[in-house]
Design a protein around this motif. Structure first.
Motif, PDB file in Angstrom:
ATOM      1  N   MET A   1       8.357 -56.942 -12.776  1.00  0.00           N
ATOM      2  CA  MET A   1       9.229 -56.242 -13.720  1.00  0.00           C
ATOM      3  C   MET A   1       9.508 -57.067 -14.976  1.00  0.00           C
ATOM      4  N   LEU A   2       9.371 -58.370 -14.823  1.00  0.00           N
ATOM      5  CA  LEU A   2       9.539 -59.234 -15.991  1.00  0.00           C
ATOM      6  C   LEU A   2       8.401 -60.235 -16.014  1.00  0.00           C
ATOM      7  N   LYS A   3       7.811 -60.372 -17.182  1.00  0.00           N
ATOM      8  CA  LYS A   3       6.724 -61.328 -17.306  1.00  0.00           C
ATOM      9  C   LYS A   3       6.970 -62.147 -18.564  1.00  0.00           C
ATOM     10  N   VAL A   4       7.025 -63.457 -18.406  1.00  0.00           N
ATOM     11  CA  VAL A   4       7.227 -64.343 -19.545  1.00  0.00           C
ATOM     12  C   VAL A   4       5.985 -65.204 -19.683  1.00  0.00           C
ATOM     13  N   GLU A   5       5.428 -65.229 -20.882  1.00  0.00           N
ATOM     14  CA  GLU A   5       4.225 -66.041 -21.098  1.00  0.00           C
ATOM     15  C   GLU A   5       4.388 -66.926 -22.325  1.00  0.00           C
ATOM     16  N   ASN A   6       3.982 -68.172 -22.162  1.00  0.00           N
ATOM     17  CA  ASN A   6       3.923 -69.141 -23.268  1.00  0.00           C
ATOM     18  C   ASN A   6       5.221 -69.242 -24.059  1.00  0.00           C
ATOM     19  N   LEU A   7       6.303 -69.279 -23.352  1.00  0.00           N
ATOM     20  CA  LEU A   7       7.599 -69.362 -24.034  1.00  0.00           C
ATOM     21  C   LEU A   7       7.898 -70.807 -24.432  1.00  0.00           C
ATOM     22  N   SER A   8       8.048 -71.032 -25.721  1.00  0.00           N
ATOM     23  CA  SER A   8       8.526 -72.330 -26.212  1.00  0.00           C
ATOM     24  C   SER A   8       9.753 -72.077 -27.064  1.00  0.00           C
ATOM     25  N   ILE A   9      10.742 -72.937 -26.918  1.00  0.00           N
ATOM     26  CA  ILE A   9      11.967 -72.778 -27.702  1.00  0.00           C
ATOM     27  C   ILE A   9      12.283 -74.111 -28.357  1.00  0.00           C
ATOM     28  N   SER A  10      12.553 -74.070 -29.643  1.00  0.00           N
ATOM     29  CA  SER A  10      12.924 -75.321 -30.306  1.00  0.00           C
ATOM     30  C   SER A  10      14.246 -75.144 -31.040  1.00  0.00           C
ATOM     31  N   PHE A  11      14.944 -76.247 -31.215  1.00  0.00           N
ATOM     32  CA  PHE A  11      16.236 -76.254 -31.902  1.00  0.00           C
ATOM     33  C   PHE A  11      16.177 -77.201 -33.081  1.00  0.00           C
ATOM     34  N   GLN A  12      16.750 -76.774 -34.179  1.00  0.00           N
ATOM     35  CA  GLN A  12      16.901 -77.665 -35.322  1.00  0.00           C
ATOM     36  C   GLN A  12      18.229 -78.387 -35.166  1.00  0.00           C
ATOM     37  N   THR A  13      18.211 -79.698 -34.950  1.00  0.00           N
ATOM     38  CA  THR A  13      19.458 -80.437 -34.797  1.00  0.00           C
ATOM     39  C   THR A  13      19.560 -81.487 -35.889  1.00  0.00           C
ATOM     40  N   ASP A  14      20.688 -82.182 -35.917  1.00  0.00           N
ATOM     41  CA  ASP A  14      20.883 -83.232 -36.923  1.00  0.00           C
ATOM     42  C   ASP A  14      19.858 -84.350 -36.759  1.00  0.00           C
ATOM     43  N   GLU A  15      19.415 -84.565 -35.507  1.00  0.00           N
ATOM     44  CA  GLU A  15      18.453 -85.642 -35.271  1.00  0.00           C
ATOM     45  C   GLU A  15      17.017 -85.153 -35.408  1.00  0.00           C
ATOM     46  N   GLY A  16      16.845 -83.940 -35.859  1.00  0.00           N
ATOM     47  CA  GLY A  16      15.496 -83.414 -36.030  1.00  0.00           C
ATOM     48  C   GLY A  16      15.225 -82.285 -35.061  1.00  0.00           C
ATOM     49  N   MET A  17      13.968 -81.903 -35.015  1.00  0.00           N
ATOM     50  CA  MET A  17      13.573 -80.767 -34.185  1.00  0.00           C
ATOM     51  C   MET A  17      13.418 -81.214 -32.729  1.00  0.00           C
ATOM     52  N   ILE A  18      14.053 -80.509 -31.805  1.00  0.00           N
ATOM     53  CA  ILE A  18      13.782 -80.775 -30.398  1.00  0.00           C
ATOM     54  C   ILE A  18      13.251 -79.498 -29.765  1.00  0.00           C
ATOM     55  N   THR A  19      12.456 -79.680 -28.735  1.00  0.00           N
ATOM     56  CA  THR A  19      11.839 -78.522 -28.085  1.00  0.00           C
ATOM     57  C   THR A  19      12.148 -78.581 -26.599  1.00  0.00           C
TER      58      THR A  19
END
Lengths: 348, 330
Positions: free
Chosen positions: A1-19
């Protein structure tokens, strides 16, 4: 019923980009529970928040990510293409996908009654009168095992005991009858007796309502009780996944093996527990290569610290992301393991 | 809620009783009384020799010779039972007549100011919190500092100048000339509203600046609460969500300081009134004190303090309505 593929999430923080989440894929089937297990900071909560589009404004979901949900009517919805404030995602939130969180007290607004918040959820997703919604709310409170639901429905969260609030929170998430329930560490804050009761309740509810469930926890023991399938996460990647019984009996990734060794067991009460050595690296100092190589006792120098391991299929729905399981290193790894055992023998 | 209201009501009545005693004592503190002043006014320069007995006679005539306790009960009894605030000696009429319109106008300015303060600061503060770190948010912060730094009589002068240039000459005062002495009518009320905005804006200015920052801060906290995420996760539309959950709690510090705002407005009103040429109570209070016209001074003090006590009562009720944990004694 749910399929998740190739999910990447990144955040822009004060110390730079984290994933915090990288290339994660998983699937949930109706009526089954997927357990996601990992240490804090492994990206398990963030992944499920992405499913509900509840991530904060400084976050970004990768373009390659595909999140496909099949709703109650059988239509496929591409969650990744929905606008985060649109009507379509609101229809899913609560009505199709319910979510419960770690802290029951903080999950309720303190200035409205339990009933008010449940009736709100019901009426957002079903065309019913206030009176009907109230009757449904009372029925749901009864279903989660709250005694005197007619009286409790008009109580404020602070008038309930901790265990009761936990049940009320589950009732709130289920009020609008979602087909999929995401439970984010729902039992972590509870003592073990209540925890056992709540786990049992959730398993019962899932069976009765035929829901799919994603159960997030850092406790493999809990996973063993509730989940048919498990995905082990480490630093934002799924390192091992498969049917729970199989993964627990026959862990293939060194991290899963480490987690299992760290569970206290009645058979080995005299031994000290062996924790996974080292600490989880901070998200802005991600190791190169395999994310686990800094803590792995079986790492292959020159390979694990250089290249990301491939995901090796081990059977239907079973896979592991480890260089040791690739065909070309498999034999070598087994030899290494045997050597280790031999070295330990004289000491015993 | 009924029990809570009753408790607070009783509390308010007790406070008012204590306040009335204090007000009466304050009236008694200045040396001398209106009998001295009256004799001085009437006979000074006339060559008439005023004896202590003459002053005593005036005192008896004005009813000022009775013991203090008795006079207090006469005074407060008149107010409570008949709405009679006593004699305004210097004006040779009743206090009610002297204060009359001025009292209503002062209250009018007060409520207009409160209305402007809250109608501006609450929505704007919420907006700033929702759009945190946007250009709009920074702009509002600069405005807030400006609002806090400018003395409001200066602001009154500046606004008066521009209002005069843009809207014509009759912007000072509370009424246009043709209505100033006219009896009350709808047209006169409308005329007053047209004049009321200027003092209301001047008096609200610094409070708006301050309260925007208060709402912004508490709203930012509330927005990060798990219960807001949970509400979002059950599909509540964003605008309804903001109002029902975080905003309701975010205005708590505003509501709980209504009494302070009333107090501040009363303190700042006289100087703004002088600049804008308003007729209000502050100036009258000063004159009454200089004349030792104690019942006028007393009535004004009582009106101002009762308003503050009453607004505190309203604030308590609103707080309990906003957050039911309060009335449940949690």
């Amino acid at each position: 019923m749910l399929k998740v593929e190739n999910l990447s999430i990144s955040f822009q923080t004060d110390e730079g980009m984290i994933t915090p989440v990288q290339n994660v894929s998983f699937a949930v089937q109706a009526g089954r529970t997927l357990g996601i297990v990992g240490e804090s900071g492994s990206g398990k909560s963030v992944s499920t928040k992405a499913l509900m589009k509840l991530l904060p404004g400084n976050s970004r979901v990768s373009d390659e990510a595909r999140m496909t949900y099949t709703d109650k009517a059988g239509r496929e919805v591409r969650i990744d293409q929905l606008r985060p404030k649109g009507r379509d995602i609101r229809r899913l939130r609560g009505g199709e996908i319910g979510m419960i969180f770690q802290e029951p007290m903080a999950s309720f607004s303190p200035v409205y009654t339990i009933g008010n918040q449940m009736i709100e959820a019901i009426r957002l997703h079903q065309k019913v009168t206030k009176k009907e919604a109230r009757a449904q709310a009372i029925a749901m409170l009864d279903k989660v095992g709250i005694s005197n639901p007619v009286g409790r429905v008009d109580q404020y969260p602070h008038e309930m005991s901790g265990g009761m609030r936990q049940r009320a929170m589950i009732a709130l998430a289920l009020a609008a009858r979602p087909a999929l329930l995401i439970a984010d560490e729902p039992t972590t804050a509870l003592d073990v007796t209540i925890q056992a009761q709540v786990l049992e309740l959730m398993a019962d509810l899932q069976r009765d309502l035929g829901m799919g469930m994603i159960f997030i926890t850092h406790d493999l023991g809990v996973i063993a009780q509730v989940a048919q399938d498990v995905a082990v996460m480490y630093l934002g990647t799924i390192v091992e996944s498969g049917p729970t019984a199989d993964v627990i009996r026959n862990p293939r990734h060194p991290y899963t093996q480490g987690l299992l060794k760290a569970i206290p067991s009645l058979d080995a009460l005299h031994d000290r527990l062996s924790p996974v050595p080292g600490d989880i690296p901070s998200p802005n100092e991600r190791p190169t290569g395999c994310p686990f190589h800094t803590r792995c006792s079986q790492r292959l120098q020159g390979l694990c610290d250089q290249q990301l391991p491939p995901t090796v299929p081990l059977g239907p729905n079973r896979s592991v992301a480890c260089w040791l399981e690739t065909p070309e290193h498999r034999t070598g790894a087994e030899v290494d393991a045997q050597q280790q055992i031999k070295q330990q023998e004289p000491a015993q | 809620m009924l029990r809570f209201t009753l408790e607070r009501l009783i509390g308010m009545v007790i406070t008012m009783a204590l306040v009335s005693v204090m007000v009466f004592l304050i009236m008694e503190i200045p040396p001398g009384d209106y009998a001295d002043r009256y004799a001085f006014r009437k006979y000074s320069g006339t060559g008439v020799n005023v004896t202590e007995a003459d002053i005593q006679a005036i005192r008896a005539d004005l009813g000022l010779d009775k013991p203090m306790m008795l006079r207090y009960f006469d005074w407060i009894g008149g107010i409570v039972l008949r709405g009679d605030f006593g004699q305004a000696f210097a004006f040779e009429t009743s206090v009610v007549k002297v204060i009359g319109d001025k009292g209503w106008l002062t209250l009018g300015i007060l409520f207009a100011t409160l209305l402007v303060t809250y109608l501006v600061s609450i929505p704007v503060g919420i907006f700033a919190a929702v759009r945190r770190a946007s250009a709009m948010d920074y702009g509002l912060t600069i405005f807030s500092y400006l609002g806090l730094a400018l003395p409001n009589f200066l602001l009154a002068l500046v606004l008066l100048y521009f209002a005069n240039r843009w809207f014509g000459a009759d912007i000072g005062g509370l009424f246009s000339d043709q209505y100033a002495d006219a009896p009350w009518s709808l047209a006169k009320v409308w005329d007053m509203i047209k004049h009321l905005w200027l003092p209301a804006v001047v008096l609200a200015w610094s409070a708006v600046a301050y309260q925007i920052q208060t709402v912004r801060a508490t709203m930012s906290d509330e927005l990060n609460k798990l219960s807001v995420t949970v509400a979002r996760a059950r599909g509540v539309p964003e605008t309804k969500l903001l109002i029902k959950y975080p905003a309701r709690l975010a205005i708590n510090p505003i509501v709980s300081t209504i009494g302070f705002d009333v107090n501040r407005i009363f303190s700042e009103l006289p100087i703004v009134a002088v600049v804008l040429g308003l007729t209000e109570l502050g100036e009258l209070l000063l004159r009454a004190y200089l004349d030792l016209d104690m019942y006028v001074a007393g009535a004004i003090l009582l009106l101002l303090t009762f308003t503050i006590v009453f607004m505190n009562f309203v604030s308590d009720l609103l707080l309990a309505w906003l957050d039911p944990r309060i009335k449940l004694g949690a």
